[in-house]
Design an enzyme around this catalytic site. Structure first.
Site, PDB file in Angstrom:
ATOM      1  CG  HIS A  63      -9.173   2.836  17.109  1.00  4.55           C
ATOM      2  ND1 HIS A  63      -8.307   1.895  17.612  1.00  4.55           N
ATOM      3  CD2 HIS A  63      -8.814   3.008  15.812  1.00  4.55           C
ATOM      4  CE1 HIS A  63      -7.457   1.519  16.664  1.00  4.55           C
ATOM      5  NE2 HIS A  63      -7.746   2.186  15.568  1.00  4.55           N
ATOM      6  CG  HIS A 198      -4.344   2.717   8.728  1.00  2.00           C
ATOM      7  ND1 HIS A 198      -5.583   2.265   8.349  1.00  2.00           N
ATOM      8  CD2 HIS A 198      -4.255   2.453  10.050  1.00  2.00           C
ATOM      9  CE1 HIS A 198      -6.209   1.747   9.380  1.00  2.00           C
ATOM     10  NE2 HIS A 198      -5.427   1.859  10.434  1.00  2.00           N
ATOM     11  CB  THR A 199      -1.730   6.859   3.624  1.00  2.00           C
ATOM     12  OG1 THR A 199      -2.928   7.617   3.375  1.00  2.00           O
ATOM     13  CG2 THR A 199      -1.893   5.472   3.025  1.00  2.00           C
TER      14      THR A 199
END
Length: 212
Positions: A63, A198-199
């Protein structure tokens, strides 16, 4: 530290040091403090092993970097890994919900090794998070410069939204992801590979507002 002084090379490349650890290659530019980088890396690795914080630290690094705009050449307007995510208003952006906890994990290491930039620490933590979760050892370059002025934070909306309706007006997730990632220079294959991160871990409503 090995310092290369090769005729015909740029000044920056002449001053880079190469550090090898367990087959991992780390390139330290002149702007970085090599001993503190090495010590900080050991502390970040211990932090991850003790707290199992791989997922949130990977998210923090992404991010901070994911505001990059390949169409803007001027720093820091071009976004990217500048450490600006620690500043308000950027940490308060919707996509960054829950990341204050990651900043709090890294802050004691920053205080212990002040010559290492926040930008370097966030990317270091993210790369080590991948490696310690069983992923590849990533080649890293250090010497990033921090943004310190909140006025230079990236605007909200540079990161992908978690769900519909999408703030950029996209009709579906595929269109939205392409709008976001094409701005950074990704192709579709790279978008899929990055989205797969994201897993790792799980969604937590107290952090991102998603999950159970």
């Amino acid at each position: 530290m090995l310092t290369r002084h090769t005729a015909g090379k740029s000044k920056v490349s002449q001053q880079r040091g190469l550090h090898r650890s367990r087959a991992r290659v780390v390139v330290v530019c002149a702007a970085a403090n090599a001993p503190q980088i090495t010590a900080a890396k050991a502390d970040v690795e211990a932090l991850i092993r003790n707290t199992h914080s791989n997922p949130i630290l990977i998210r923090l690094g992404w991010h901070d970097a994911g505001t990059h705009n390949k169409n803007i050449s001027e720093w820091p307007k071009s976004g990217g890994a500048t450490g600006s995510i620690r500043l308000s208003p950027e940490i308060g952006h919707g996509a960054n919900a829950g990341l204050q906890g990651a900043l709090d994990l890294i802050e004691p290491i920053k205080q212990k090794h002040p010559a290492v930039s926040y930008a370097d620490l966030y990317q270091m933590a993210s790369a080590l998070g991948v490696e310690l979760a069983g992923g590849p050892k990533l080649e890293m370059r250090y010497g990033r410069v921090d943004v310190n002025d909140p006025a230079e934070c990236a605007p909200e909306g540079n990161l992908p939204a978690a769900g519909h309706p999408f703030p950029d007006g996209s009709s579906g997730p595929g269109e939205h992801l392409r709008r976001i990632f094409y701005r950074m220079g990704f192709n579709d294959q790279e978008i899929v590979a990055l989205s797969g991160a994201h897993t790792l871990g799980r969604s937590r409503p107290e952090r991102s507002g998603w999950g159970k």
